[in-house]
Design a protein around this motif. Structure first.
Motif, short mmCIF file in Angstrom:
data_model
loop_
_atom_site.label_atom_id
_atom_site.label_comp_id
_atom_site.label_asym_id
_atom_site.label_seq_id
_atom_site.Cartn_x
_atom_site.Cartn_y
_atom_site.Cartn_z
N ARG A 101 54.59 68.38 48.34
CA ARG A 101 55.12 69.73 48.56
C ARG A 101 56.12 69.64 49.70
O ARG A 101 55.98 68.78 50.58
CB ARG A 101 53.99 70.69 48.94
CG ARG A 101 52.97 70.91 47.83
CD ARG A 101 51.88 71.88 48.26
NE ARG A 101 51.01 71.35 49.30
CZ ARG A 101 50.44 72.06 50.26
NH1 ARG A 101 50.68 73.37 50.34
NH2 ARG A 101 49.65 71.50 51.15
N SER A 110 49.31 57.07 61.02
CA SER A 110 48.93 58.14 61.94
C SER A 110 47.68 57.75 62.71
O SER A 110 46.88 56.94 62.22
CB SER A 110 48.68 59.44 61.18
OG SER A 110 47.61 59.27 60.26
N VAL A 148 56.48 71.23 52.32
CA VAL A 148 55.93 71.41 53.66
C VAL A 148 55.10 70.22 54.13
O VAL A 148 54.66 70.17 55.28
CB VAL A 148 55.05 72.68 53.75
CG1 VAL A 148 55.92 73.93 53.57
CG2 VAL A 148 53.91 72.66 52.74
N VAL A 149 54.85 69.27 53.23
CA VAL A 149 54.04 68.10 53.58
C VAL A 149 54.96 66.93 53.93
O VAL A 149 55.76 66.51 53.10
CB VAL A 149 53.10 67.70 52.42
CG1 VAL A 149 52.18 66.55 52.86
CG2 VAL A 149 52.27 68.88 51.94
N ASP A 150 54.80 66.42 55.14
CA ASP A 150 55.60 65.27 55.56
C ASP A 150 54.83 63.99 55.26
O ASP A 150 53.78 63.73 55.84
CB ASP A 150 55.90 65.36 57.06
CG ASP A 150 56.89 64.29 57.51
OD1 ASP A 150 57.08 63.29 56.78
OD2 ASP A 150 57.48 64.46 58.59
N GLY A 207 45.28 56.50 59.94
CA GLY A 207 45.55 56.93 58.57
C GLY A 207 46.92 56.54 58.07
O GLY A 207 47.79 56.08 58.83
N ILE A 208 47.10 56.72 56.79
CA ILE A 208 48.41 56.60 56.15
C ILE A 208 48.57 57.84 55.28
O ILE A 208 47.58 58.53 54.99
CB ILE A 208 48.51 55.32 55.29
CG1 ILE A 208 47.38 55.27 54.24
CG2 ILE A 208 48.50 54.07 56.16
CD1 ILE A 208 47.56 54.19 53.19
N PRO A 209 49.80 58.15 54.84
CA PRO A 209 49.98 59.36 54.03
C PRO A 209 49.07 59.36 52.80
O PRO A 209 48.98 58.36 52.09
CB PRO A 209 51.46 59.29 53.62
CG PRO A 209 52.11 58.50 54.70
CD PRO A 209 51.09 57.47 55.11
N ALA A 210 48.38 60.46 52.59
CA ALA A 210 47.47 60.58 51.45
C ALA A 210 48.26 60.93 50.20
O ALA A 210 49.36 61.49 50.26
CB ALA A 210 46.44 61.67 51.73
N LEU A 211 47.66 60.59 49.07
CA LEU A 211 48.33 60.86 47.79
C LEU A 211 48.04 62.29 47.32
O LEU A 211 47.69 62.53 46.17
CB LEU A 211 47.86 59.85 46.74
CG LEU A 211 48.14 58.38 47.08
CD1 LEU A 211 47.53 57.45 46.05
CD2 LEU A 211 49.65 58.15 47.18
N THR A 212 48.17 63.23 48.25
CA THR A 212 48.03 64.63 47.89
C THR A 212 49.33 65.09 47.22
O THR A 212 50.34 64.39 47.25
CB THR A 212 47.75 65.49 49.14
OG1 THR A 212 48.70 65.13 50.14
CG2 THR A 212 46.35 65.26 49.66
N TYR A 268 55.98 59.31 57.33
CA TYR A 268 55.51 58.44 58.41
C TYR A 268 54.80 57.22 57.82
O TYR A 268 54.35 57.23 56.67
CB TYR A 268 54.59 59.22 59.36
CG TYR A 268 53.30 59.70 58.73
CD1 TYR A 268 53.24 60.91 58.05
CD2 TYR A 268 52.13 58.94 58.80
CE1 TYR A 268 52.08 61.35 57.45
CE2 TYR A 268 50.95 59.38 58.21
CZ TYR A 268 50.93 60.58 57.54
OH TYR A 268 49.76 61.01 56.95
N ALA A 269 54.71 56.17 58.66
CA ALA A 269 54.05 54.93 58.20
C ALA A 269 52.55 54.98 58.48
O ALA A 269 51.73 54.64 57.62
CB ALA A 269 54.66 53.72 58.90
#
Lengths: 122, 122
Positions: A70, A80, A72-74, A62-67, A77-78
């Motif tokens: 916030r 996962s 608390v959301v990291d 995965g890659i960081p989602a466009l959620t 990262y490049a």
């Protein structure tokens, strides 16, 4: 159950060692050269090779989602990698598997940091 | 693709927004009172209620696994919750669902820290 030492222990998990419980292994990677597509692709190729390890049940790159952003959301990262194993034994077999060893050898020079979480199903 | 700004972007993900890609939401919880079974059980009860949210496809509540202790593995959290959604829309629906709002209201006083990772499948 109250234990000394400041670590929360779940009674059910203590009663039976988690040998037969599903293990979830989630790894987050930060790249030394975050703008290098070449390095990113090398890491992705390496990660794809891990799916072939027999003990892996489910596998997601995965890659960081466009959620919503916030605190608390990291999202720094490049890439996962999330893998599921039937039990602790499966995860142990994965760690010492030649494909995993080759991955670490080839790809560890690419990353500046990794963060790992190993969870066992309650 | 090389971008300025120090953030790695994966071309495939940029080309199509991740609306149709599976979203994996992983949350780690640290308790204010790590030795309180009562608090732990309250948190677990709250977490179990989230599985009923329609958009949730897979759901796993976990605790740190007894895998090898390595510096890169964080085993300090009390409980983790992993959920899968069909897409970003599903994750958004989950965030505003009454069961999720109730969970945050009831359980947020119990935790000292949460760490969230939202990943979208490549």
């Amino acid at each position: 159950m109250t234990l000394s030492g400041g670590i929360t222990m779940v009674p059910a998990a203590m009663a039976s060692p988690d040998k037969k419980r599903q293990v979830i292994h989630h790894v987050f990677f930060w790249l030394k050269n975050p703008n290098s597509t070449e390095d990113l692709n090398k890491l992705l190729d390496g990660l794809r090779s891990l799916e072939k390890i027999e003990a892996v049940r489910q596998y997601h790159i995965g890659i960081p989602a466009l959620t919503e952003a916030r605190a608390v959301v990291d999202k720094t990262y490049a890439v996962s990698a999330l893998s599921f194993f039937d039990d602790l034994e499966g995860q142990n077999a994965y760690q010492v598997h030649p494909l995993h060893k080759k991955f670490v050898e080839t790809c560890s020079p690419l990353w500046s940091r990794i963060q790992v979480y190993d969870a066992v199903d309650l």
